[in-house]
Write a protein that holds these residues in place. Structure first.
Motif: not given
Length: 382
Positions: A78-93
């Motif tokens: 759950v990407d909680d309004a991140s501003a650092d690309g957390t969601a993209d980092a999870a998907r790439e992993a």
């Protein structure tokens, strides 16, 4: 003499703590053991609330996708309004392992009134996870590396006990100087407050959990009204354990070698702020409990070495004996973290630091500044 009676108080307390407080200090007793019997196949969905965790989320996701366990595992971030690309980092992993089909990334909705940020994100992730009708939910933080058999260990304990919630206190980082000095004491104090033996006992009201790694049966979560039932709690892990235990569920808490935190605390101030965020909240904002806590820390941990400065031989004897028992109780945790045994003598200093952090927490609450985490201010006096 009255002075001798008072000097004996810390020694009597330490005799009780070592002999009748649930064996909290015995690391070997608290350490989770992998069940060697093959558990029934279990489906698990891991839920990771994440806010600005791009630097650690990839390792956590990959460690989960690499689990060796009987059954299936899906990961929900759950990407909680991140501003650092957390969601993209999870998907790439997940993409790097060829496991994109086993990862779901949810965009967090705006925080509603009455909720803490982490619990709101967790609630959204649980809602998505329950659509898969799993046998278990794994509620884990974004900075936890799960060794390949960690999930199997959790499920094995949950099946064998049986119980509704299994929580692991993972091995915390001891890379920096501040961590090496303070983290073993942090875990020691945690188990002093929440002895695993008391947590497991249905006769005890104590219920502890470590939020970094919690396996929960969906039925137990439903029985308490879901995450919404603890929506405003700052110490959400222990609140969840207590709610499940009060509803008739069985809870287990253990120390583990099969998972560790990748979050670093670079300074003594950072560790202090980590404690200060919720210390006064845990004392229910009670000034009486605060005073009792500070006095208790002083009598139990600080007074014994001070008694060695006394001119009274019996006072020095009582102080030395109390410090010896204190040191003996801390030594197993020092060894668990692979520190020099001399660190076990420093518990009075560590207790003084933690007392200071608790007072700082109360001061922040009194001055309406609260604690800050990921840009959100929590526990503010109105």
């Amino acid at each position: 003499m009255i002075v001798h009676v008072l000097a004996a108080v810390p020694l009597l307390i330490w005799i009780y703590l070592l002999g009748a407080h649930g064996g909290f200090w015995r690391v070997s007793k608290s350490l989770a053991r992998l069940n060697t019997q093959a558990p029934a196949r279990s489906s698990v969905v891991a839920v990771i609330p994440a806010r600005d965790e791009a630097d650690v989320i990839a390792d956590t996701v990959q460690s989960l996708l690499n689990q060796r366990s009987d059954g299936s595992l899906h990961v929900v971030v759950v990407d909680d309004a991140s501003a650092d690309g957390t969601a993209d980092a999870a998907r790439e992993a997940a993409r790097a392992l060829g496991c994109t089909d086993r990862l779901t990334v949810v965009g967090g909705q705006p925080l509603p009134p009455g909720w803490t940020g982490k619990l709101w994100a967790m609630s959204q992730g649980v809602a998505v996870a329950l659509e898969r009708q799993p046998d278990f939910l794994l509620l884990t933080d974004a900075d936890i590396h799960h060794d390949a058999r960690n999930l199997a260990s959790l499920v094995g304990i949950a099946r064998a006990a049986p119980c509704d919630m299994v929580s692991f206190m993972v091995r915390l980082s001891v890379v920096t100087s501040a961590e090496r000095a303070l983290i073993p004491a942090f875990v020691y104090f945690f188990f002093m407050l929440f002895p695993p033996q008391a947590t497991a006992s249905r006769r005890s009201r104590t219920a502890g959990a470590a939020g970094g790694c919690m396996l929960v049966r969906p039925q137990a979560l439903a029985r308490i009204g879901g995450i919404a039932s603890i929506r405003s709690e700052l110490i959400d892990d222990c609140a969840l354990a207590l709610a499940i235990k009060r509803s008739g569920g069985a809870v287990r808490l253990a120390l583990t070698n099969t998972a560790h935190s990748t979050r670093l605390y670079g300074s003594f101030a950072e560790v202090g702020r980590m404690i200060s965020r919720s210390a006064f909240y845990q004392l229910q904002h009670s000034w009486l409990l605060l005073a009792g806590t500070i006095i208790g820390l002083g009598v139990i941990f600080v007074l014994p070495p001070l008694l060695l400065l006394s001119h009274e031989p019996w006072c020095r004897t009582f102080g030395a004996a109390a410090w010896l028992l204190m040191t003996a109780s801390y030594l197993p945790m020092v060894r668990f973290y692979r520190r020099n045994w001399l660190w076990s003598l420093a518990l009075p200093v560590m207790a003084t630091f933690y007392a200071g952090a608790t007072l700082h927490s109360a001061w922040r609450y009194l001055t309406r500044r609260g604690g800050n985490w990921k840009g959100r201010v929590q526990d503010v006096r109105h």
